[in-house]
Design a protein around this motif. Structure first.
Motif, PDB file in Angstrom:
ATOM      1  N   LEU A  72       0.823  -1.224   0.000  1.00 30.69           N
ATOM      2  CA  LEU A  72       0.000   0.000   0.000  1.00 30.69           C
ATOM      3  C   LEU A  72       0.850   1.262   0.000  1.00 30.69           C
ATOM      4  O   LEU A  72       0.298   2.364   0.077  1.00 30.69           O
ATOM      5  N   LEU A  73       2.144   1.145  -0.096  1.00 33.25           N
ATOM      6  CA  LEU A  73       3.025   2.302   0.069  1.00 33.25           C
ATOM      7  C   LEU A  73       2.812   3.380  -0.983  1.00 33.25           C
ATOM      8  O   LEU A  73       3.102   4.556  -0.731  1.00 33.25           O
ATOM      9  N   ASP A  74       2.295   3.016  -2.154  1.00 34.02           N
ATOM     10  CA  ASP A  74       2.120   4.000  -3.224  1.00 34.02           C
ATOM     11  C   ASP A  74       0.676   4.453  -3.371  1.00 34.02           C
ATOM     12  O   ASP A  74       0.295   5.031  -4.394  1.00 34.02           O
ATOM     13  N   ARG A  75      -0.134   4.202  -2.339  1.00 32.16           N
ATOM     14  CA  ARG A  75      -1.521   4.678  -2.346  1.00 32.16           C
ATOM     15  C   ARG A  75      -1.657   5.947  -1.508  1.00 32.16           C
ATOM     16  O   ARG A  75      -0.872   6.188  -0.592  1.00 32.16           O
ATOM     17  N   PHE A  76      -2.704   6.726  -1.822  1.00 32.59           N
ATOM     18  CA  PHE A  76      -3.037   7.904  -1.025  1.00 32.59           C
ATOM     19  C   PHE A  76      -3.980   7.483   0.108  1.00 32.59           C
ATOM     20  O   PHE A  76      -4.678   6.463   0.001  1.00 32.59           O
ATOM     21  N   PRO A  77      -4.034   8.252   1.197  1.00 29.00           N
ATOM     22  CA  PRO A  77      -4.935   7.891   2.308  1.00 29.00           C
ATOM     23  C   PRO A  77      -6.382   7.681   1.888  1.00 29.00           C
ATOM     24  O   PRO A  77      -7.077   6.823   2.434  1.00 29.00           O
ATOM     25  N   ARG A  78      -6.861   8.455   0.901  1.00 25.88           N
ATOM     26  CA  ARG A  78      -8.263   8.316   0.478  1.00 25.88           C
ATOM     27  C   ARG A  78      -8.546   6.954  -0.160  1.00 25.88           C
ATOM     28  O   ARG A  78      -9.707   6.558  -0.302  1.00 25.88           O
ATOM     29  N   GLN A  79      -7.494   6.243  -0.541  1.00 23.55           N
ATOM     30  CA  GLN A  79      -7.651   4.929  -1.170  1.00 23.55           C
ATOM     31  C   GLN A  79      -7.575   3.787  -0.158  1.00 23.55           C
ATOM     32  O   GLN A  79      -7.593   2.625  -0.545  1.00 23.55           O
ATOM     33  N   LEU A  80      -7.515   4.126   1.134  1.00 25.37           N
ATOM     34  CA  LEU A  80      -7.350   3.127   2.181  1.00 25.37           C
ATOM     35  C   LEU A  80      -8.599   3.006   3.035  1.00 25.37           C
ATOM     36  O   LEU A  80      -9.390   3.952   3.159  1.00 25.37           O
ATOM     37  N   SER A  81      -8.769   1.848   3.662  1.00 20.03           N
ATOM     38  CA  SER A  81      -9.841   1.656   4.645  1.00 20.03           C
ATOM     39  C   SER A  81      -9.433   2.294   5.965  1.00 20.03           C
ATOM     40  O   SER A  81      -8.275   2.697   6.152  1.00 20.03           O
ATOM     41  N   GLY A  82     -10.382   2.357   6.906  1.00 20.90           N
ATOM     42  CA  GLY A  82     -10.080   2.942   8.215  1.00 20.90           C
ATOM     43  C   GLY A  82      -8.962   2.208   8.938  1.00 20.90           C
ATOM     44  O   GLY A  82      -8.074   2.824   9.535  1.00 20.90           O
ATOM     45  N   GLY A  83      -9.003   0.867   8.890  1.00 18.58           N
ATOM     46  CA  GLY A  83      -7.962   0.098   9.558  1.00 18.58           C
ATOM     47  C   GLY A  83      -6.600   0.302   8.925  1.00 18.58           C
ATOM     48  O   GLY A  83      -5.582   0.378   9.618  1.00 18.58           O
ATOM     49  N   GLN A  84      -6.564   0.405   7.589  1.00 17.27           N
ATOM     50  CA  GLN A  84      -5.299   0.639   6.894  1.00 17.27           C
ATOM     51  C   GLN A  84      -4.743   2.023   7.236  1.00 17.27           C
ATOM     52  O   GLN A  84      -3.545   2.188   7.451  1.00 17.27           O
ATOM     53  N   ARG A  85      -5.624   3.017   7.317  1.00 15.22           N
ATOM     54  CA  ARG A  85      -5.167   4.366   7.676  1.00 15.22           C
ATOM     55  C   ARG A  85      -4.589   4.375   9.092  1.00 15.22           C
ATOM     56  O   ARG A  85      -3.574   5.030   9.351  1.00 15.22           O
ATOM     57  N   GLN A  86      -5.229   3.639  10.004  1.00 17.28           N
ATOM     58  CA  GLN A  86      -4.710   3.616  11.364  1.00 17.28           C
ATOM     59  C   GLN A  86      -3.352   2.937  11.414  1.00 17.28           C
ATOM     60  O   GLN A  86      -2.467   3.342  12.177  1.00 17.28           O
ATOM     61  N   ARG A  87      -3.153   1.913  10.588  1.00 17.63           N
ATOM     62  CA  ARG A  87      -1.854   1.262  10.541  1.00 17.63           C
ATOM     63  C   ARG A  87      -0.784   2.194   9.972  1.00 17.63           C
ATOM     64  O   ARG A  87       0.372   2.155  10.405  1.00 17.63           O
ATOM     65  N   VAL A  88      -1.175   3.026   9.010  1.00 19.16           N
ATOM     66  CA  VAL A  88      -0.216   4.007   8.480  1.00 19.16           C
ATOM     67  C   VAL A  88       0.168   4.999   9.583  1.00 19.16           C
ATOM     68  O   VAL A  88       1.343   5.355   9.739  1.00 19.16           O
ATOM     69  N   ALA A  89      -0.823   5.450  10.343  1.00 21.68           N
ATOM     70  CA  ALA A  89      -0.529   6.371  11.453  1.00 21.68           C
ATOM     71  C   ALA A  89       0.413   5.718  12.457  1.00 21.68           C
ATOM     72  O   ALA A  89       1.320   6.363  12.995  1.00 21.68           O
ATOM     73  N   MET A  90       0.202   4.419  12.713  1.00 25.14           N
ATOM     74  CA  MET A  90       1.107   3.698  13.610  1.00 25.14           C
ATOM     75  C   MET A  90       2.495   3.578  12.998  1.00 25.14           C
ATOM     76  O   MET A  90       3.511   3.731  13.670  1.00 25.14           O
ATOM     77  N   GLY A  91       2.532   3.320  11.684  1.00 22.04           N
ATOM     78  CA  GLY A  91       3.820   3.201  11.014  1.00 22.04           C
ATOM     79  C   GLY A  91       4.596   4.501  11.048  1.00 22.04           C
ATOM     80  O   GLY A  91       5.827   4.494  11.206  1.00 22.04           O
ATOM     81  N   ARG A  92       3.913   5.618  10.897  1.00 22.35           N
ATOM     82  CA  ARG A  92       4.571   6.924  10.953  1.00 22.35           C
ATOM     83  C   ARG A  92       5.234   7.138  12.314  1.00 22.35           C
ATOM     84  O   ARG A  92       6.278   7.778  12.422  1.00 22.35           O
ATOM     85  N   ALA A  93       4.617   6.580  13.373  1.00 15.50           N
ATOM     86  CA  ALA A  93       5.209   6.688  14.705  1.00 15.50           C
ATOM     87  C   ALA A  93       6.354   5.694  14.878  1.00 15.50           C
ATOM     88  O   ALA A  93       7.384   6.003  15.470  1.00 15.50           O
ATOM     89  N   ILE A  94       6.196   4.482  14.339  1.00 13.30           N
ATOM     90  CA  ILE A  94       7.196   3.429  14.528  1.00 13.30           C
ATOM     91  C   ILE A  94       8.528   3.800  13.904  1.00 13.30           C
ATOM     92  O   ILE A  94       9.603   3.538  14.464  1.00 13.30           O
ATOM     93  N   VAL A  95       8.505   4.429  12.707  1.00 15.23           N
ATOM     94  CA  VAL A  95       9.765   4.736  12.018  1.00 15.23           C
ATOM     95  C   VAL A  95      10.636   5.678  12.837  1.00 15.23           C
ATOM     96  O   VAL A  95      11.852   5.727  12.659  1.00 15.23           O
ATOM     97  N   ARG A  96      10.015   6.409  13.746  1.00 11.84           N
ATOM     98  CA  ARG A  96      10.784   7.321  14.586  1.00 11.84           C
ATOM     99  C   ARG A  96      11.674   6.566  15.569  1.00 11.84           C
ATOM    100  O   ARG A  96      12.637   7.125  16.093  1.00 11.84           O
ATOM    101  N   ASN A  97      11.321   5.306  15.854  1.00 13.52           N
ATOM    102  CA  ASN A  97      12.035   4.511  16.860  1.00 13.52           C
ATOM    103  C   ASN A  97      12.139   5.287  18.175  1.00 13.52           C
ATOM    104  O   ASN A  97      13.228   5.468  18.727  1.00 13.52           O
ATOM    105  N   PRO A  98      10.990   5.735  18.710  1.00  9.08           N
ATOM    106  CA  PRO A  98      11.009   6.621  19.875  1.00  9.08           C
ATOM    107  C   PRO A  98      11.218   5.852  21.175  1.00  9.08           C
ATOM    108  O   PRO A  98      11.155   4.623  21.212  1.00  9.08           O
TER     109      PRO A  98
END
Length: 314
Positions: A72-98
């Motif tokens: 799904l890396l080359d899709r826009f948020p509007r092309q995703l389901s709610g669960g997929q969008r939430q996983r992207v939000a989680m991924g955005r946090a994970i890459v930070r390695n906080p």
């Protein structure tokens, strides 16, 4: 903060600007950039920090694989389901390695089936990353299933801090007892009887208590009695009984919720469906309860009354 210290690891961060505290946050509303593809959304914070492109690509790729987002890396948020969008939000946090993740009701916008799936994914994610996660939720099921420790707040005041098992089995007060557990704990007003075999009794019920209750000083004559729905047993022979009238039967598969009237109080019993096939609405039923399953609370303060603890009246 108005007082105290905030530590992340061994570092005190009271006076450290939020952007430098090494915290990543997942919002309730996803907060994805609509004009960016998934890959760009996940990489944005790293790009702002000036991280090398090959390192950004590696982190995004790893997070996408962990969360099932690689395709799904080359899709826009509007092309995703709610669960997929939430996983992207989680991924955005994970890459930070906080050092710490903050989750602000991240599943509240999802439907029931997807919430269950995402709870499992979050649990797996925590086991893989082994990073502290602070998770805010109004859903006690989420709290019980996800947490290693739970802090229960009411009106901004901490009610109890402990493991899910501690809060469920030994709630500090009536608020925690009623909030943790589904269906909620049943509450009745009763009279404490000390005697050789201490008990609590009220309209339609008498429950015996462990013998140690006879030695507790300061228990008021009238107390609030709590029993969890699954501890009301219509078939066993136990240490106390309640005579109730069945109002409604609510079969939900392997068990049934029996909504009953006990004296002038409504209670719910959660029992295996196979145990009550002959019971009908309008029928009288006797429930049995183990003495160790009975909770009593101070009627004014709401604090639990237990052996080895002083009675808290306020």
């Amino acid at each position: 903060i108005t007082e105290g210290r905030i530590r992340i690891g061994d570092r005190v961060v009271n006076d450290v600007p939020p952007k430098d505290r090494d915290i990543a946050m997942v919002f309730q509303s996803y907060a994805l950039y609509p004009h960016m593809k998934v890959r760009e959304n996940m990489a944005f914070s790293l790009s702002v920090r000036g991280m090398p492109k090959d390192e950004i690509a590696r982190r995004v790729s790893e997070a996408a694989e962990q969360l099932g987002l690689t395709n799904l890396l080359d899709r826009f948020p509007r092309q995703l389901s709610g669960g997929q969008r939430q996983r992207v939000a989680m991924g955005r946090a994970i890459v930070r390695n906080p050092k710490v993740f903050l989750f602000d009701e991240p599943l509240s916008n999802l439907d029931a089936a997807l919430r269950v799936q995402m709870r499992i994914e979050l649990k797996k994610l925590h086991q893989r990353l082994k990073t502290t996660m602070i998770y805010v939720t109004h859903d006690q099921i989420e709290a019980m299933t996800l947490a290693d420790r739970i802090a229960v707040l009411n009106g901004g005041l901490l009610q109890q801090l402990g493991t899910p098992a501690e809060l469920y089995e030994r709630p500090a007060n009536r608020f925690v007892a009623g909030f943790i557990g589904s269906p909620s704990m049943n509450f009745m007003q009763g009279v404490f009887r000390r005697g050789e075999r201490p008990s609590v009794a009220g309209p339609g019920f008498e429950f015996f208590l462990p013998a140690e209750y006879a030695d507790i000083e300061g228990i008021p004559d009238e107390v609030t009695v709590g029993v969890r729905p699954h501890q009301l047993d219509p078939v066993g022979k136990r240490h106390g009984t309640a005579q109730a009238k069945v109002e409604v039967l609510e079969p939900i598969g392997w068990d049934t919720h029996m909504h009953c009237t006990l004296g002038d109080t409504s209670v719910v019993a959660q029992v295996p469906s196979e145990h009550i096939r002959s019971i009908k609405a309008g029928q009288d039923v006797t429930f049995n309860v183990y003495e160790s399953d009975v909770h009593i609370f101070h009627p004014q303060s709401g604090y639990a009354i237990r052996p080895g603890q002083p009675v808290r009246a306020e």
